[in-house]
Design a protein around this motif. Structure first.
Motif, mmCIF file in Angstrom:
data_model
loop_
_atom_site.group_PDB
_atom_site.id
_atom_site.type_symbol
_atom_site.label_atom_id
_atom_site.label_comp_id
_atom_site.label_asym_id
_atom_site.label_seq_id
_atom_site.Cartn_x
_atom_site.Cartn_y
_atom_site.Cartn_z
ATOM 1 N N UNK A 182 0.835 -1.195 0.000
ATOM 2 C CA UNK A 182 0.000 0.000 0.000
ATOM 3 C C UNK A 182 0.875 1.252 0.000
ATOM 4 N N UNK A 183 0.249 2.366 -0.389
ATOM 5 C CA UNK A 183 0.921 3.670 -0.443
ATOM 6 C C UNK A 183 0.674 4.382 0.888
ATOM 7 N N UNK A 184 1.699 4.433 1.721
ATOM 8 C CA UNK A 184 1.537 5.022 3.051
ATOM 9 C C UNK A 184 1.314 6.529 2.994
ATOM 10 N N UNK A 185 1.652 7.145 1.855
ATOM 11 C CA UNK A 185 1.487 8.603 1.757
ATOM 12 C C UNK A 185 0.061 9.000 1.382
ATOM 13 N N UNK A 186 -0.752 8.031 0.961
ATOM 14 C CA UNK A 186 -2.109 8.376 0.516
ATOM 15 C C UNK A 186 -3.178 7.972 1.523
ATOM 16 N N UNK A 187 -2.729 7.576 2.715
ATOM 17 C CA UNK A 187 -3.705 7.198 3.732
ATOM 18 C C UNK A 187 -3.166 7.517 5.124
ATOM 19 N N UNK A 188 -4.069 7.786 6.037
ATOM 20 C CA UNK A 188 -3.678 7.990 7.435
ATOM 21 C C UNK A 188 -3.844 6.702 8.239
ATOM 22 N N UNK A 189 -4.308 5.650 7.571
ATOM 23 C CA UNK A 189 -4.526 4.384 8.259
ATOM 24 C C UNK A 189 -3.206 3.673 8.517
ATOM 25 N N UNK A 214 -10.137 -3.047 -0.753
ATOM 26 C CA UNK A 214 -10.395 -2.737 0.651
ATOM 27 C C UNK A 214 -10.161 -1.263 0.944
ATOM 28 N N UNK A 215 -9.130 -0.674 0.335
ATOM 29 C CA UNK A 215 -8.818 0.742 0.574
ATOM 30 C C UNK A 215 -8.136 1.304 -0.663
ATOM 31 N N UNK A 216 -8.365 2.594 -0.915
ATOM 32 C CA UNK A 216 -7.766 3.223 -2.096
ATOM 33 C C UNK A 216 -6.245 3.243 -2.045
ATOM 34 N N UNK A 217 -5.670 3.119 -0.848
ATOM 35 C CA UNK A 217 -4.213 3.166 -0.732
ATOM 36 C C UNK A 217 -3.548 1.844 -1.108
ATOM 37 N N UNK A 218 -4.317 0.775 -1.208
ATOM 38 C CA UNK A 218 -3.729 -0.528 -1.540
ATOM 39 C C UNK A 218 -3.379 -0.561 -3.015
ATOM 40 N N UNK A 219 -2.133 -0.919 -3.295
ATOM 41 C CA UNK A 219 -1.613 -0.904 -4.659
ATOM 42 C C UNK A 219 -1.709 -2.277 -5.319
ATOM 43 N N UNK A 220 -1.431 -3.327 -4.564
ATOM 44 C CA UNK A 220 -1.446 -4.664 -5.153
ATOM 45 C C UNK A 220 -1.395 -5.702 -4.048
ATOM 46 N N UNK A 221 -1.612 -6.939 -4.437
ATOM 47 C CA UNK A 221 -1.411 -8.045 -3.507
ATOM 48 C C UNK A 221 -0.904 -9.261 -4.259
ATOM 49 N N UNK A 222 -0.051 -10.016 -3.622
ATOM 50 C CA UNK A 222 0.408 -11.299 -4.156
ATOM 51 C C UNK A 222 -0.092 -12.362 -3.187
ATOM 52 N N UNK A 223 -1.013 -13.176 -3.651
ATOM 53 C CA UNK A 223 -1.682 -14.141 -2.787
ATOM 54 C C UNK A 223 -1.547 -15.543 -3.358
ATOM 55 N N UNK A 224 -1.085 -16.460 -2.536
ATOM 56 C CA UNK A 224 -1.001 -17.863 -2.921
ATOM 57 C C UNK A 224 -1.887 -18.695 -1.985
ATOM 58 N N UNK A 225 -2.227 -19.887 -2.417
ATOM 59 C CA UNK A 225 -3.109 -20.715 -1.606
ATOM 60 C C UNK A 225 -2.579 -22.139 -1.493
ATOM 61 N N UNK A 226 -2.965 -22.786 -0.427
ATOM 62 C CA UNK A 226 -2.853 -24.224 -0.265
ATOM 63 C C UNK A 226 -4.225 -24.713 0.195
ATOM 64 N N UNK A 227 -4.491 -26.001 0.028
ATOM 65 C CA UNK A 227 -5.761 -26.554 0.481
ATOM 66 C C UNK A 227 -5.494 -27.701 1.452
ATOM 67 N N UNK A 228 -6.439 -27.889 2.374
ATOM 68 C CA UNK A 228 -6.210 -28.841 3.455
ATOM 69 C C UNK A 228 -7.475 -29.648 3.740
ATOM 70 N N UNK A 229 -7.282 -30.935 4.010
ATOM 71 C CA UNK A 229 -8.363 -31.788 4.496
ATOM 72 C C UNK A 229 -7.838 -32.577 5.691
ATOM 73 N N UNK A 230 -8.750 -33.167 6.434
ATOM 74 C CA UNK A 230 -8.348 -33.943 7.599
ATOM 75 C C UNK A 230 -9.058 -35.292 7.596
ATOM 76 N N UNK A 231 -8.492 -36.257 8.273
ATOM 77 C CA UNK A 231 -9.148 -37.546 8.436
ATOM 78 C C UNK A 231 -8.936 -38.024 9.861
ATOM 79 N N UNK A 232 -9.837 -38.870 10.328
ATOM 80 C CA UNK A 232 -9.792 -39.387 11.694
ATOM 81 C C UNK A 232 -9.355 -40.846 11.660
ATOM 82 N N UNK A 233 -8.138 -41.146 12.109
ATOM 83 C CA UNK A 233 -7.673 -42.535 12.083
ATOM 84 C C UNK A 233 -8.220 -43.339 13.257
ATOM 85 N N UNK A 234 -8.289 -44.633 13.082
ATOM 86 C CA UNK A 234 -8.616 -45.548 14.178
ATOM 87 C C UNK A 234 -7.319 -45.941 14.862
#
Length: 616
Positions: A395-402, A442-462
């Protein structure tokens, strides 16, 4: 100028202009200046009247069709024309066991309307039984097993039939009536107390002149009304008959989740009881919304009171169990291991986590009249596929007071809203571009985002048993070439566990060639004890673990766990739910980094920058 009046426009300004053009086309008004004249006021009145009448006609026409109607009474009436009755509010239900500690006699009867109390969020609620239940002692123990109790108050209302009153209606006068609890009895007269119980007609099939059935519809102000047959389709009621209506008035979903109950009053005169809760209270829901009626009424009409296609089952379940937020049905032959002759139904409850076995069986029983004889319905719990985000937002810190913390909070709120409002349904696809766009906006000061994902599942063993486990991601997994990332564990990670006969904490990874490996860490180095513990299919997302004998399960994020989590990298950033799967973002375990962009000038810290990292 035109001497013809244009009648196809309805906007006020256009109507007035058309009237002026028409008048100016007459010889008497060719040079007349309408502005500021008395005639201009008359034109305004006429234009307003025309506009109002056009608006009224448009709205009235809209109310003639189910898709465009907005008024509740009209929506309900249009749905009734195709045989659809909206679902009433539903009372939360719980299943309990009751043991009488000081019981005597050959039997004990728990009367209908026996009251139990519970507290949720410091508010007291009343639960009641909806039928008489009798038990006999076994080895001297008086026990009522699997008793269903419903939240609310038991109400009785009576009408005396009077055919001379043309406006007489048999209305349930209370709001928030759970019509599934309704008991309808007809008493012969005030002097003859003989009663007959009438059942709800499930349609006109097998209904004749002597069928003791009643019909139900939603009337004015959301209050339900019952009516009887005419002597041809259903037995009619006669003058002097007394219609007795018994039902439960509920606080809908306020007490969902109640788990501890106390007897109020007595059971057969006994007060010393022990109560065990078999299932927490769930299923409380509001009456069906307008949008839901518009969606479900045509589907139920298409089903024609039978369940043949998967869409039929989805529509019927929504009607039978209004607390269902989302329903998915599919043939058993479509599973990874095909099972013929069954239809599987996944239900995501609007309140509560998973359905109790009692609730599942109740739904199955109510589906029986609609089933094809050779097909058996089976209710299954939804499987959750969790999406883990790792995002760096600049984000651009000069364009927001947040501050970065404020932006972080706003990003969290936006992701949570997307997760709640868009995902967590059977047909809701996680769209990566939608999510990244939400972050950028979300806000005008945000310039970009780099977002990656992983996915998860669970199982219940005996535990302490050698078993085969199949985990289905049902999305292709990232594997650009055979042996990808083999030295670093491929794309699969797991939480820890111990196996029988080995005291080291074990983990799972893959070799990039389709094999799942079992290893432990020795001084930070992976030591593999089985390089073919299972298989991973990168095309289908199926992971199979063979002969895995789990002795104990490690804590996950500092909390005791009964499940093992498997995390992988998907091939696509879009995650698609299949059959009983629901995709949701794991907010708590996703990570966001908020960084002031060092290439943006104009701030005191330009060229330096700072980074704040937090977990959602």
């Amino acid at each position: 100028m035109s001497n013809k009046l244009v009648v196809s426009d309805f906007d006020f300004d256009l109507v007035k202009n058309n009237l002026k053009n028409f008048l100016q086309g007459q010889s008497q008004f060719q040079d007349y200046d309408f502005e500021g004249s008395s005639l201009a006021i008359l034109l305004d009145i006429l234009s307003y009247n025309t506009h109002y009448m056009a608006y009224l006609a448009n709205m009235a026409t809209n109310e003639l069709y189910l898709d465009s109607a907005d008024i509740r009474n009209n929506i309900v009436s249009l749905a009734k024309m195709i045989g659809y009755t909206p679902s009433s509010p539903r009372a939360p239900k719980s299943s309990i066991d009751i043991t009488i500690n000081n019981g005597t006699g050959t039997s004990v009867t728990m009367n209908k309307g026996t009251v139990f109390t519970t507290t949720v969020d410091d508010i007291s609620y009343q639960y009641v039984t909806n039928s008489d239940i009798t038990t006999t002692p076994i080895d001297g123990v008086y026990k009522f097993s699997d008793v269903t109790i419903c939240e609310g108050s038991l109400v009785t209302f009576k009408y005396t039939v009077d055919s001379t009153d043309v406006d007489q209606k048999f209305i349930l006068p209370n709001v928030n009536v759970d019509t599934s609890s309704l008991l309808v009895k007809i008493q012969n007269s005030s002097t003859d107390t003989t009663t007959s119980t009438y059942s709800l007609a499930g349609g006109y099939n097998n209904v004749d002149a002597n069928s003791k059935v009643y019909f139900i519809q939603e009337g004015q102000d959301g209050k339900f009304e019952i009516y009887f047959g005419d002597g041809v389709n259903g037995k009619s009621v006669a003058d002097g008959n007394i219609v007795i209506l018994e039902y439960i008035v509920t606080n809908v979903d306020d007490s969902n989740g109640a788990s501890s109950f106390t007897l109020s009053g007595n059971i057969g005169g006994f007060t010393d009881v022990t109560i065990v809760t078999n299932s927490v209270s769930q299923g409380g829901s509001l009456g069906e919304s307008n949008a839901s009626i518009k969606h479900n009424a045509p589907l139920q009409y298409a089903a024609q009171d039978r369940a043949v296609t998967t869409t039929d089952y989805e529509s019927l379940v929504q009607s039978i169990y209004p607390n269902a937020l989302s329903v998915s049905a599919w043939g058993g032959e479509d599973d990874e291991t095909p099972r013929y002759g069954i239809v599987k139904i996944g239900i995501k409850a609007a309140s509560g986590s998973t359905l109790t076995e009692t609730t599942k069986q109740d739904i199955v029983n109510k589906l029986k009249p609609y089933n094809v004889a050779s097909v058996a319905p089976q209710i299954v719990d939804p499987e959750t596929t969790s999406v883990l985000l790792t995002s760096t937002v600049k984000y651009d810190s000069s364009s927001t007071t947040k501050s970065s913390d404020t932006l972080k909070s706003e990003l969290t709120t936006s992701v949570t809203s997307y997760n709640t409002n868009t995902l967590q349904k059977f047909d809701a696809v996680y769209r990566h571009s939608k999510l990244t766009g939400i972050l950028d906006n979300v806000d005008n000061s945000i310039l970009s985002n780099i977002t990656t994902i992983k996915i998860r599942k669970e199982f219940t063993p005996t535990l302490l048993s050698s078993n085969k486990y199949d985990v289905y991601f049902r999305n292709a997994l990232f594997n650009p070439h055979s042996g990808h990332n083999m030295a670093s564990g491929g794309i699969l990670t797991s939480t820890g566990f111990k196996i029988d006969g080995n005291d080291n904490e074990m983990f799972l990874d893959d070799d990039g060639s389709g094999n799942v490996r079992l290893y432990y860490l020795a001084s930070g180095i992976r030591t593999y004890i089985n390089s073919t513990q299972g298989t991973i299919d990168y095309d289908t997302g199926q992971i199979t673990l063979n002969s895995l004998n789990v002795a104990s399960i490690s804590n996950i994020r500092g909390v005791t766990s009964t499940t093992i989590e498997l995390t992988v990298t998907p091939n696509s950033n879009d995650v698609v739910p299949v059959r009983d799967q629901i995709v949701e973002i794991d907010i708590a375990n996703s990570t966001i980094n908020v960084t002031a962009d060092t290439f943006v000038g104009g701030s005191a810290d330009a060229g330096v920058g700072y980074t704040t990292t937090s977990s959602y």
